[in-house]
Design a protein around this motif. Structure first.
Motif: not given
Length: 431
Positions: A325-326, A333-337, A340-347
């Motif tokens: 991500y960083t 556009e890809i960052l937007w997609v 979802f997995p970033l929020g999923f695994f980071a939470s």
């Protein structure tokens, strides 16, 4: 049920591992406790996430640098560490429900105070005082849920309550989109803090409908009869001290990584990705949806594969996603997609933490132990918003977020690996 011959810990057999099995089998008092804690945690999350969403306005309006602005987030979390430990101890002395009521009223009041401050120093003090109640609410609510739910459902029930944080985060983002569209920025941020007082309404429901867990009430009654009350420092003595140290390190890693990401991603999107405040809402929405689904899946996995396997899997996933991500040059556009997995695994791993800490401690020390470990993690994790802001003055904000998030999730992995599995442990009343 089965009993381990090694440590005589009773473990309930988990026969139905479907996500909603716990809710179908709940009685009325359990459901009331569930919804009270879930709603309280959602409003708690809304209160905390308001500041990261208005930090850009604060920086511009009061001419503070990013490191100083991040300090307010750090102070809130550090104060929450103290508040969580004290509230956990208080929950062992006066009860889970009474402590929950007091902490909700406390942080609601000081969120309202934040709406009327006149300079950054006043805001810093108000956020610190808010943090005391913010940390205390989690400590009391998590213990209440952990004891109210039967062992075979505890991971899913407590984890589902944790998903309320994503709902609160979403409410904060929605409020930002609406209020910053209606009011000029120099007024909108005050309205954001004002709506943070809404959790106070929860107290009326708690007073009327939510009951104290039976094992907690019985334990306090035995303590009153014998005079053997738990001591504030008891969690650092004897064999339980090792558990306290390792659990505190695990809580530090999981929260440090989370705060390094969620506190600064809104700023990352508006500066390095050149999105407007309103334009970044869709990106944050994807992150929040991923977070919400992560909480639910994490709740299911906590009972399915165990607490420790959940932590190990999600910490590795979070490290991989934040690096991409960083650090990888991607289109918006890809960052937007990827949100979802970033929020999923980071939470998602948070869904296992409440049940895990509940199961690590005996009833007489559960509030103190759970409150200290989780909120010690908040206190040290509180440094991460400040450190990310400080490092971003010498490198990019994306690099700063990545460095501290990877370090934190690495610590989380190692500490979780060293702790025992607790899935299905049956809790008992004791003196």
């Amino acid at each position: 049920m089965s009993t381990s011959s090694q440590d005589a810990i009773e473990v309930a057999k988990i026969e139905d591992t479907s996500l909603l099995a716990f809710y179908r089998d709940m009685n009325v008092p359990e459901r009331r406790t569930f919804w009270a804690c879930a709603s309280g945690w959602a409003l708690d999350g809304m209160d905390f996430m308001i500041y990261p969403l208005v930090i850009g306005t604060i920086i511009t309006m009061w001419k503070v640098d990013a490191g100083t602005a991040g300090l307010a987030g750090t102070v809130t979390l550090f104060a929450s560490a103290i508040g969580g430990w004290l509230a956990g101890y208080l929950a062992d002395r006066i009860g889970r429900v009474k402590t929950l009521q007091l902490t909700i009223l406390w942080f609601s009041f000081f969120s309202l105070v934040c709406a009327f401050v006149q300079n950054f120093d006043q805001l810093l003090i108000a956020r610190a005082l808010l943090g005391l109640g913010f940390g205390g609410e989690w400590a009391a609510g998590a213990v209440l849920m952990g004891e109210a739910i039967r062992a075979q459902y505890r991971g899913r029930a407590v984890g589902s309550v944790q998903s309320g944080w994503a709902v609160g985060w979403g409410l904060a983002v929605l409020a930002q989109a609406i209020l910053f569209s209606i009011f000029p920025a120099q007024e909108a941020w005050r309205w954001m803090f004002a709506i943070g007082a809404l959790p106070a309404l929860m107290v009326f429901f708690l007073r009327r409908y939510v009951e104290e867990p039976q094992i907690a009430a019985e334990t306090r009654a035995k303590q009153a009869a014998t005079g053997d009350r738990p001591q504030l420092w008891e969690i650092f003595s004897g064999p339980i001290a090792k558990t306290t140290i390792l659990a505190s390190l695990a809580a530090t890693g999981c929260q440090g990584g989370y705060y390094a990401i969620t506190f600064w991603v809104p700023r990352f999107l508006t500066t390095e990705r050149k999105l407007s405040i309103v334009g970044s809402t869709g990106y944050l929405a994807t992150l929040i949806i991923g977070s919400f689904i992560g909480y639910l899946v994490g709740a299911w996995l906590a009972d399915r594969i165990g607490r420790r396997n959940l932590f190990l899997t999600f910490s590795i996933g979070a490290i991989a996603l934040i690096l991409v991500y960083t650090q990888v040059p991607l289109s918006n556009e890809i960052l937007w997609v990827l949100g979802f997995p970033l929020g999923f695994f980071a939470s998602g791993y948070f869904s296992g933490m409440g049940a895990f800490l509940t199961e690590l401690y005996p009833t007489r020390l559960r509030g103190s132990g759970q409150g200290f470990c989780y909120n010690f993690g908040r206190g040290i994790g509180a440094l991460f918003p400040f450190l990310v802001g400080w490092l971003s003055t010498t490198t990019t904000l994306g690099n700063a977020i990545c460095i501290f998030a990877v370090l934190a999730y690495g610590l989380f992995f190692l500490a979780a690996y060293a702790l025992p599995e607790t899935r299905g442990r049956i809790l008992h009343a004791e003196a």
